[in-house]
Design an enzyme around this catalytic site. Structure first.
Site, short mmCIF file in Angstrom:
data_model
loop_
_atom_site.label_atom_id
_atom_site.label_comp_id
_atom_site.label_asym_id
_atom_site.label_seq_id
_atom_site.Cartn_x
_atom_site.Cartn_y
_atom_site.Cartn_z
N LYS A 1 -0.22 11.51 5.56
CA LYS A 1 0.12 10.43 6.49
C LYS A 1 0.72 9.24 5.75
O LYS A 1 1.73 8.66 6.17
CB LYS A 1 -1.14 10.02 7.26
CG LYS A 1 -0.96 8.86 8.22
CD LYS A 1 -1.40 7.52 7.64
CE LYS A 1 -2.87 7.48 7.32
NZ LYS A 1 -3.30 6.14 6.83
N LYS B 1 0.83 -1.21 0.00
CA LYS B 1 0.00 0.00 0.00
C LYS B 1 0.86 1.25 0.00
O LYS B 1 0.53 2.25 -0.66
CB LYS B 1 -0.94 0.00 1.21
CG LYS B 1 -1.85 1.25 1.30
CD LYS B 1 -2.74 1.40 0.07
CE LYS B 1 -3.53 2.71 0.08
NZ LYS B 1 -4.62 2.72 1.07
#
Length: 293
Positions: free
Chosen positions: A238, A170
């Site tokens: 983030k 990811k």
């Protein structure tokens, strides 16, 4: 059919839970926002007021913003593992640090709980349409047990390795997505500054080697400066931190990732954190002194 505790019913988790309901599963949903729980109830689910209640299920799925949230919900006092029965299948679909997923998996195994890290790509539309790409880390047996549920939520479902591997894939996904958004934004700035209509220009790009899912889905809204969040700049910021940390851990240099991370950080600094990550266009316009009127 399974009883599923679903913790985190936001932009992504809400439609994912709704798709599980539509497939015939029972969903016990928990979210800190009452409106999110209300939407689940309207779709036929049951809202529960605690992590403990959501953990009284065959499967628990978490879809939370960041590593500290997962640590609190899963590992903390009153968390999933405190209430889980042996044999529970825990699927964390949040995007978090790989080392957090490894820690969660180890703690889960000690309680007889099967844990997977299964972050997703595809944005809000992918969640709504149940065509997410799902990258899964963990034991093969747990992956096979989870596969029928994951197939309700996504179109591309791949077991990529042991615990934490899903999060590493990811991170790679997010650095590519961020880089493509930055380049599409630069293309729009160049076309407009050169007196070329960006719409037809991007249509051509989308049909050639430069084509991408981002150009397919986002070129019209970017040209129109429509930045309603499907995935917020704040969250991509983030995620880029996770990618850079993973690069340090692996001992590799990712210079394009670093540059893209700085552009995303600039978007936050300019007050665009709540906008969609396609709002990188606003940063590139500002850098070039070509802010659209």
């Amino acid at each position: 059919m399974s009883t599923i505790g679903f913790i985190g019913l936001g932009i992504m988790g809400g439609p994912m839970a709704a798709n599980l309901l539509a497939a015939g599963h029972t969903v016990l949903g928990h979210d800190m926002q009452a409106a999110a729980a209300d939407r689940l109830v309207a779709a036929g689910g049951k809202a529960v007021d605690s992590v403990a209640a959501a953990s009284a299920a065959d499967v628990v799925i978490t879809m939370l913003p960041d590593s500290p949230h997962v640590e609190q919900v899963v590992l903390g006092q009153g968390g999933v593992l405190e209430h889980a029965e042996p044999g529970l299948l825990l699927i964390d679909m949040s995007t978090i640090r790989p080392d957090t997923s490894v820690t969660v998996a180890a703690a889960a195994a000690a309680r007889g709980v099967r844990a997977l890290d299964a972050p997703v790509s595809g944005g809000e539309k992918g969640a709504v349409d149940a065509v997410l790409s799902i990258m899964v880390g963990g034991e093969a047996e747990a992956f096979e047990a989870a596969r029928p549920l994951l197939e309700v939520l996504g179109k591309t479902i791949v077991h990529v390795g042991p615990s934490g591997a899903g999060q590493t894939v990811k991170a790679a996904n997010q650095l590519v997505v961020g880089g493509i958004y930055a380049l599409v934004a630069e293309a729009i700035v160049l076309l407009e500054a050169s007196g070329v209509e960006p719409g037809p220009g991007l249509d051509v790009l989308a049909g050639g080697l430069a084509g991408s899912r981002i150009l397919e889905l986002k070129r019209e809204s970017m040209v129109a400066r429509q930045f309603a969040p499907g995935f917020r700049i704040d969250l991509h910021h983030k995620d880029m931190g996770i990618a850079l940390a993973a690069a340090r851990e692996a001992g590799v240099a990712l210079p394009m990732t670093g540059l893209t991370a700085q552009l995303i950080a600039a978007a936050r600094a300019q007050g665009h954190g709540s906008l969609d990550h396609s709002a990188l266009l606003k940063v590139l316009e500002t850098v070039s002194g070509k802010v659209a009127s």
